[in-house]
Scaffold this motif. Sequence first.
Motif, PDB file in Angstrom:
ATOM      1  N   TYR A  69     -70.644  -9.236  15.087  1.00 48.75           N
ATOM      2  CA  TYR A  69     -70.464  -9.168  13.636  1.00 48.75           C
ATOM      3  C   TYR A  69     -70.929  -7.826  13.084  1.00 48.75           C
ATOM      4  CZ  TYR A  69     -69.505 -14.143  13.774  1.00 48.75           C
ATOM      5  OH  TYR A  69     -68.961 -15.344  14.051  1.00 48.75           O
ATOM      6  N   TYR A  70     -71.922  -7.252  13.752  1.00 49.16           N
ATOM      7  CA  TYR A  70     -72.427  -5.940  13.341  1.00 49.16           C
ATOM      8  C   TYR A  70     -71.317  -4.899  13.412  1.00 49.16           C
ATOM      9  CZ  TYR A  70     -75.012  -1.563  13.637  1.00 49.16           C
ATOM     10  OH  TYR A  70     -75.468  -0.282  13.438  1.00 49.16           O
ATOM     11  N   TYR A  71     -70.583  -4.873  14.511  1.00 47.10           N
ATOM     12  CA  TYR A  71     -69.521  -3.883  14.673  1.00 47.10           C
ATOM     13  C   TYR A  71     -68.347  -4.153  13.737  1.00 47.10           C
ATOM     14  CZ  TYR A  71     -71.845  -1.819  18.665  1.00 47.10           C
ATOM     15  OH  TYR A  71     -72.750  -1.171  19.456  1.00 47.10           O
ATOM     16  N   ILE A  72     -68.041  -5.409  13.483  1.00 52.63           N
ATOM     17  CA  ILE A  72     -66.964  -5.736  12.538  1.00 52.63           C
ATOM     18  C   ILE A  72     -67.340  -5.269  11.136  1.00 52.63           C
ATOM     19  CG2 ILE A  72     -65.720  -7.633  11.426  1.00 52.63           C
ATOM     20  CD1 ILE A  72     -65.891  -9.116  14.142  1.00 52.63           C
ATOM     21  N   THR A  73     -68.578  -5.535  10.745  1.00 55.42           N
ATOM     22  CA  THR A  73     -69.046  -5.100   9.430  1.00 55.42           C
ATOM     23  C   THR A  73     -69.037  -3.580   9.329  1.00 55.42           C
ATOM     24  OG1 THR A  73     -70.478  -7.043   9.336  1.00 55.42           O
ATOM     25  CG2 THR A  73     -70.946  -5.287   7.779  1.00 55.42           C
ATOM     26  N   GLN A  74     -69.537  -2.915  10.351  1.00 57.48           N
ATOM     27  CA  GLN A  74     -69.549  -1.452  10.359  1.00 57.48           C
ATOM     28  C   GLN A  74     -68.130  -0.890  10.295  1.00 57.48           C
ATOM     29  OE1 GLN A  74     -72.241   0.941  10.725  1.00 57.48           O
ATOM     30  NE2 GLN A  74     -73.407  -0.813   9.979  1.00 57.48           N
ATOM     31  N   PHE A  75     -67.215  -1.504  11.038  1.00 54.20           N
ATOM     32  CA  PHE A  75     -65.814  -1.063  11.023  1.00 54.20           C
ATOM     33  C   PHE A  75     -65.225  -1.188   9.618  1.00 54.20           C
ATOM     34  CE2 PHE A  75     -61.293  -2.088  11.289  1.00 54.20           C
ATOM     35  CZ  PHE A  75     -60.819  -0.960  11.924  1.00 54.20           C
ATOM     36  N   LEU A  76     -65.444  -2.319   8.970  1.00 50.93           N
ATOM     37  CA  LEU A  76     -64.886  -2.534   7.630  1.00 50.93           C
ATOM     38  C   LEU A  76     -65.474  -1.566   6.613  1.00 50.93           C
ATOM     39  CD1 LEU A  76     -64.722  -6.434   7.514  1.00 50.93           C
ATOM     40  CD2 LEU A  76     -62.818  -4.825   7.737  1.00 50.93           C
ATOM     41  N   PHE A 110     -76.053  14.199  18.881  1.00 52.02           N
ATOM     42  CA  PHE A 110     -75.078  15.256  19.156  1.00 52.02           C
ATOM     43  C   PHE A 110     -73.954  14.746  20.055  1.00 52.02           C
ATOM     44  CE2 PHE A 110     -73.396  19.078  21.138  1.00 52.02           C
ATOM     45  CZ  PHE A 110     -73.217  19.880  20.030  1.00 52.02           C
ATOM     46  N   ILE A 111     -74.295  14.057  21.117  1.00 48.46           N
ATOM     47  CA  ILE A 111     -73.274  13.532  22.033  1.00 48.46           C
ATOM     48  C   ILE A 111     -72.404  12.499  21.332  1.00 48.46           C
ATOM     49  CG2 ILE A 111     -72.928  12.153  24.132  1.00 48.46           C
ATOM     50  CD1 ILE A 111     -75.402  13.559  25.281  1.00 48.46           C
ATOM     51  N   ALA A 112     -73.029  11.622  20.559  1.00 50.61           N
ATOM     52  CA  ALA A 112     -72.270  10.593  19.838  1.00 50.61           C
ATOM     53  C   ALA A 112     -71.305  11.220  18.836  1.00 50.61           C
ATOM     54  CB  ALA A 112     -73.217   9.638  19.130  1.00 50.61           C
ATOM     55  N   GLY A 113     -71.774  12.221  18.105  1.00 56.82           N
ATOM     56  CA  GLY A 113     -70.907  12.892  17.134  1.00 56.82           C
ATOM     57  C   GLY A 113     -69.775  13.645  17.792  1.00 56.82           C
ATOM     58  N   CYS A 114     -70.092  14.375  18.871  1.00 50.78           N
ATOM     59  CA  CYS A 114     -69.054  15.125  19.585  1.00 50.78           C
ATOM     60  C   CYS A 114     -67.986  14.197  20.146  1.00 50.78           C
ATOM     61  CB  CYS A 114     -69.661  15.937  20.723  1.00 50.78           C
ATOM     62  SG  CYS A 114     -70.376  17.485  20.244  1.00 50.78           S
ATOM     63  N   PHE A 115     -68.418  13.151  20.803  1.00 49.73           N
ATOM     64  CA  PHE A 115     -67.464  12.258  21.446  1.00 49.73           C
ATOM     65  C   PHE A 115     -66.581  11.549  20.422  1.00 49.73           C
ATOM     66  CE2 PHE A 115     -66.299   8.159  23.443  1.00 49.73           C
ATOM     67  CZ  PHE A 115     -65.507   8.670  24.448  1.00 49.73           C
ATOM     68  N   GLY A 165     -60.781   6.129  10.694  1.00 44.55           N
ATOM     69  CA  GLY A 165     -62.158   6.279  10.238  1.00 44.55           C
ATOM     70  C   GLY A 165     -63.050   5.173  10.757  1.00 44.55           C
ATOM     71  N   GLY A 166     -62.541   3.936  10.707  1.00 43.68           N
ATOM     72  CA  GLY A 166     -63.299   2.812  11.244  1.00 43.68           C
ATOM     73  C   GLY A 166     -63.492   2.907  12.744  1.00 43.68           C
ATOM     74  N   ILE A 167     -62.438   3.293  13.449  1.00 45.83           N
ATOM     75  CA  ILE A 167     -62.518   3.425  14.908  1.00 45.83           C
ATOM     76  C   ILE A 167     -63.516   4.518  15.300  1.00 45.83           C
ATOM     77  CG2 ILE A 167     -61.222   4.168  16.957  1.00 45.83           C
ATOM     78  CD1 ILE A 167     -58.769   2.756  15.701  1.00 45.83           C
ATOM     79  N   SER A 168     -63.426   5.662  14.638  1.00 46.80           N
ATOM     80  CA  SER A 168     -64.329   6.757  15.000  1.00 46.80           C
ATOM     81  C   SER A 168     -65.785   6.399  14.691  1.00 46.80           C
ATOM     82  CB  SER A 168     -63.921   8.048  14.292  1.00 46.80           C
ATOM     83  OG  SER A 168     -64.035   7.909  12.893  1.00 46.80           O
ATOM     84  N   TRP A 169     -66.017   5.650  13.618  1.00 46.76           N
ATOM     85  CA  TRP A 169     -67.378   5.237  13.304  1.00 46.76           C
ATOM     86  C   TRP A 169     -67.921   4.271  14.356  1.00 46.76           C
ATOM     87  CZ3 TRP A 169     -71.354   6.838  10.752  1.00 46.76           C
ATOM     88  CH2 TRP A 169     -72.421   5.977  10.532  1.00 46.76           C
ATOM     89  N   ILE A 170     -67.087   3.341  14.812  1.00 46.78           N
ATOM     90  CA  ILE A 170     -67.512   2.397  15.846  1.00 46.78           C
ATOM     91  C   ILE A 170     -67.791   3.141  17.155  1.00 46.78           C
ATOM     92  CG2 ILE A 170     -66.760   0.445  17.282  1.00 46.78           C
ATOM     93  CD1 ILE A 170     -67.664  -0.269  14.419  1.00 46.78           C
ATOM     94  N   ILE A 171     -66.953   4.109  17.488  1.00 44.95           N
ATOM     95  CA  ILE A 171     -67.192   4.916  18.687  1.00 44.95           C
ATOM     96  C   ILE A 171     -68.523   5.667  18.548  1.00 44.95           C
ATOM     97  CG2 ILE A 171     -66.390   6.911  20.016  1.00 44.95           C
ATOM     98  CD1 ILE A 171     -63.522   5.949  19.400  1.00 44.95           C
ATOM     99  N   TYR A 172     -68.770   6.203  17.357  1.00 46.61           N
ATOM    100  CA  TYR A 172     -70.020   6.920  17.108  1.00 46.61           C
ATOM    101  C   TYR A 172     -71.225   5.987  17.281  1.00 46.61           C
ATOM    102  CZ  TYR A 172     -73.740   9.255  14.527  1.00 46.61           C
ATOM    103  OH  TYR A 172     -74.934   9.803  14.169  1.00 46.61           O
ATOM    104  N   LYS A 173     -71.187   4.819  16.654  1.00 40.75           N
ATOM    105  CA  LYS A 173     -72.312   3.882  16.737  1.00 40.75           C
ATOM    106  C   LYS A 173     -72.526   3.390  18.167  1.00 40.75           C
ATOM    107  CE  LYS A 173     -74.389   2.578  13.472  1.00 40.75           C
ATOM    108  NZ  LYS A 173     -75.637   3.100  12.925  1.00 40.75           N
ATOM    109  N   PHE A 174     -71.448   3.076  18.862  1.00 46.88           N
ATOM    110  CA  PHE A 174     -71.566   2.583  20.229  1.00 46.88           C
ATOM    111  C   PHE A 174     -72.117   3.670  21.156  1.00 46.88           C
ATOM    112  CE2 PHE A 174     -69.877   1.686  24.469  1.00 46.88           C
ATOM    113  CZ  PHE A 174     -70.410   0.416  24.660  1.00 46.88           C
TER     114      PHE A 174
END
Length: 150
Positions: free
Chosen positions: A2-9, A54-59, A36-45
């Motif tokens: 639910y955390y990732y769904i909320t963050q995605f939304l 730095f690695i999270a932002g770059c990736f 935007g939602g996908i990139s944020w989830i990739i960043y958080k994960f």
Amino acid sequence: MYYYITQFLIATFAAMGFAIYFNCPKKAIFISCIYGGISWIIYKFTLLQTNNFFIAGCFSTFVLGFIGEFAARRMKKPATVFILPALTPMVPGAGMYYTMYYLINDNTKLAQQSAIETFLIASSLAVGIVASTSIINAYKIFIDDIKKGS
């Protein structure tokens, strides 16, 4: 989960606000918001896995740059139409705020820590976008050279 769904939304709606503000074409708004939602989830994960801003932002911006370029070719629109609104949820606005807040309250140690973290996140966003765009442009040049040689 639910955390990732909320963050995605939340990231999707944040990207939507900026897409509307930047007057993106109506056909591109939905796609840039999803990106935007996908990139944020990739960043958080990635941040959770590596514990490195730095690695999270770059990736995450590297992936965003690739999918933004792909959408640009598919929909025949500039890549910035897709990348810019999708990038805004990752911009470290809170980090800038807290850096100034700590400076005003004369807490230089926390201000320095916050400033370094904010700088790393901001620079990682730039590095990720530049890297993905450079690779795609090099690939286009390579394909054009192959087509001219044939």
